[in-house]
Design an enzyme around this catalytic site. Sequence first.
Site, mmCIF file in Angstrom:
data_model
loop_
_atom_site.group_PDB
_atom_site.id
_atom_site.type_symbol
_atom_site.label_atom_id
_atom_site.label_comp_id
_atom_site.label_asym_id
_atom_site.label_seq_id
_atom_site.Cartn_x
_atom_site.Cartn_y
_atom_site.Cartn_z
ATOM 1 N N VAL A 104 4.097 -1.824 -2.909
ATOM 2 C CA VAL A 104 3.932 -0.764 -1.926
ATOM 3 C C VAL A 104 3.010 0.284 -2.524
ATOM 4 O O VAL A 104 3.153 0.662 -3.689
ATOM 5 C CB VAL A 104 5.283 -0.115 -1.563
ATOM 6 C CG1 VAL A 104 5.089 0.906 -0.446
ATOM 7 C CG2 VAL A 104 6.291 -1.167 -1.155
ATOM 8 N N LYS A 157 2.805 -1.736 2.816
ATOM 9 C CA LYS A 157 3.693 -2.716 2.184
ATOM 10 C C LYS A 157 2.985 -4.059 2.165
ATOM 11 O O LYS A 157 2.666 -4.625 3.208
ATOM 12 C CB LYS A 157 5.004 -2.839 2.968
ATOM 13 C CG LYS A 157 5.846 -1.581 2.994
ATOM 14 C CD LYS A 157 7.036 -1.726 3.940
ATOM 15 C CE LYS A 157 7.976 -2.835 3.552
ATOM 16 N NZ LYS A 157 9.193 -2.862 4.397
ATOM 17 N N GLY A 173 6.156 -8.481 -3.802
ATOM 18 C CA GLY A 173 5.117 -7.660 -3.203
ATOM 19 C C GLY A 173 5.039 -6.304 -3.866
ATOM 20 O O GLY A 173 5.636 -6.061 -4.914
ATOM 21 N N ASP A 183 21.492 -3.147 9.118
ATOM 22 C CA ASP A 183 21.581 -2.800 7.700
ATOM 23 C C ASP A 183 21.411 -1.302 7.499
ATOM 24 O O ASP A 183 20.681 -0.858 6.617
ATOM 25 C CB ASP A 183 20.537 -3.574 6.888
ATOM 26 C CG ASP A 183 20.837 -3.535 5.387
ATOM 27 O OD1 ASP A 183 22.029 -3.410 5.024
ATOM 28 O OD2 ASP A 183 19.894 -3.632 4.585
ATOM 29 N N GLY A 193 7.356 -5.471 -7.168
ATOM 30 C CA GLY A 193 8.435 -6.382 -7.515
ATOM 31 C C GLY A 193 7.942 -7.808 -7.476
ATOM 32 O O GLY A 193 6.739 -8.070 -7.447
#
Length: 626
Positions: free
Chosen positions: A20, A35, A18, A125, A15
Site C-alpha cells: 500500500v 492498494k 501486496g 467484518d 506484506g
Amino acid sequence: MRLAGFTEVSPLGAGAFGRVVLAREDSSGAVFAVKYLYDQNPTARAWFRHEAGILRHVVSPHVARLYAFVEQPDGAAIVMEAVPGVPLAALLADGAMSPESALTVLKGSLLGLSAAHQAGTVHRDYKPGNVLVQPNRQSKLVDFGIAVLAGQSGAPVGTPNYMAPEQWSQAPATPATDVYAATCVFFRCVAGHPPFAGDDLRAQHEHAPIPADAVPEPLRPLILRGMAKSPAERPPTAAEFVAQLESLAANGYGPDWESRGWERLAGKAATLLSLTPLAGIAGVAGVSGAGAGGVATSAVAAGSAGAGAGTAGVGSAVGGAATASGVAGGVGGGVGGGVAGAASSAVATTGVGVTAGGGAATATTAIAAKVAIGVLAVAAVTTTAVVVVHNSSADEPTAPPAAQVSASVQNRAETFPTFRFNGQVVHVTGIADKAVAAKVDQVLAKPVDDWIAYTKQGLAAGGLVPPTGTPSATSEAHIVAQTDQMVSARYDLTIEDAGDAFGNHGGYQAVGLTVDLTTGKQVTAANAFPKAASSSDGAAALDALLTDNAPQGFCEGEDQPRTPLEPEYLRDNTVQVMYAGDGMQFLIAPYSFGYPMACSMTVVSVPYAQLRPLMDVHAAALIPEG
C-alpha cells in the site's frame, strides 16, 4: 505493477501479497491510497476484484471512497480515498473510553453500515481495525474485502471476537449480522475488553448470556438488543439502530453527548495522526483537534496540545511477513487471512508504543508508528487475524456475483404541436443506488432531450421553404459497449420534412457518450485525457495516435492536410469518446479539422494499449476486460 499517472509519495505497508502506498495523481495533484495486489492466485484476484465491486456501490461520507480499480496482467490495484484518520483499535490501546465517545463511534459506524445495507451489501467484518477516526470529528468505515450481498451466506469468514452466531453456522448474512458486530465493538469500547474471550468463542457467541452488566446501566438496552442471539430479535437495519442509539444517548447523557464524545476522540486521534504520512493531508484540509490542554489548529499542533493519557499502543496484524522495521504490513485483511490460507500461521502482530501526552516520542517509535498507523489508515491491514472457519483448498471462498446491470434500447415517441418525435433511447437497469440510476438515465437521455429542444427552436424560427408535411425528428440508439462499471452509446439524430429550417437536406447529428455507472457522471474526452485537454503537448500526443490509426484522414475522398487537434476540441465535445471491445472510439466532426462541411461525422478507433499512458486513471479503470 505501478499505476501510470501516479507518483508515489510514501510507502504505507507491505506484506506477502501486496503493498500500500500514498500516491499523488500527476494530472490533478490529488493524493490517494493505492492498494496493490501482486499475488497471481486467481482466487485472491477474485476477492480483490470483489472488494472493488462492493465499494463502487457504497457512497457515503462515513465510508472510505473507491476511485478506481485497475487490473493488468502483472497485478491489480484499488485506488482509494486517503483518509487522514487513525484506527479505532489504536484509540482502544489505553483501554475503555467514555460512554459518550463510545456512542459517538458507534453512531458513525452504523451510518457507514447503513449506506452499505442500502446498497444491498453486508460488511461481515466490522471491527476496531476497520473504523478510522479523524480529528475533524468524522469516522469512516473501511475494508469490504469479505463483504457479501445481503441474504448470501458466503464463506464463514470474520473476526471471532465480533462474529454473529449466524456467521459461525454459515447462515445467510443480513444487516443484523453487522449490527451484532458493531454492538460487540461498542461493548469493547465501553468495557475495555470484548464481550467474550477464551478458547471456544463460537459456543459463547451462540449460547452464553450477554454480559450486559459489564457496561453502565443506560447502555444495557443497546447491548441486549444489538447482541441478541437471533437476528430476528436485533434491529433489522443499522439505520433503525441509529435512531434507538440517539434516543437512549440523549436520555442517559444529555443533549450534548455527541459533542462531548468527539472532544475526547478528536484530540487523541490528532495526536496519533501527527506521526503518520497522512498528517500532511489533514493539515492541508485544515483539520483541527481538541485536547484537554486546549484547541489545536492542525493535526501536528494537536499532537502537542492534547494533554495526555500516557501511552497508546498501536497494534497491527497482517497476512504476511514483518518488514525489516519490525512492523508488519499487508494488503487486504480478507485476502491475506482468508484467500491465501495463512490465517493462523502467517499473521504477525506487533505493538508499537506512541507517546500521547506532553512528552516526545523516540525516533524509533515515531517511525514505527508512522508505518503502523499509516497502513491501518488506508484499510490495508487488520488488527486481529481474520479467521476462516473450516477453510481448505477444497472449499475456498468465491466472490459473490456482481449486480446484474443491463443496458437496453427502448422506444420513445412523443407528439408536439409542430412535429412528431419517434426514436430510441438507451436505458440501464440493475443499479442499486437509486440516485445514481436516475443520473445515469438523465445522461443517456440528454442527447434525445437536446435534439427535441433543437427541433422545437428551429421550427419556431422557420425557413424560406415551409414544411411539406408534418416534420418528424428521430433518434437511432446503439449500445457500443457495456460493463457493470460503464455504458457507451451512440445516437444518430435526424430531422425530416421540415422545409429548409435545418438546411436543404434536413438536420443530422451524431452523438457519442460514455457514462460511469458507479457515479452517474458522463466520461467526456476531457475527463479521459486531461493532459490533452489542457496542453498543446498533450493534444499533440493524442493527435499522433489518431493520425496513426486513421492514415486516410477524417473524411473519405478528401486528401487535403487537416488541421491539428487542439485542446479545446476535447473540452467542447468536438471530439467525443466511446469505449468499445477492441479500443476506444473517437467520434469526430471533420469540419473542425478543416474539412468541408459536407463531410459526415467519422469514427477513429485506437487500441487501449496505445491510449493507457495518456489516460486518466479513473477513465482507464473503465476499460472493458478482454
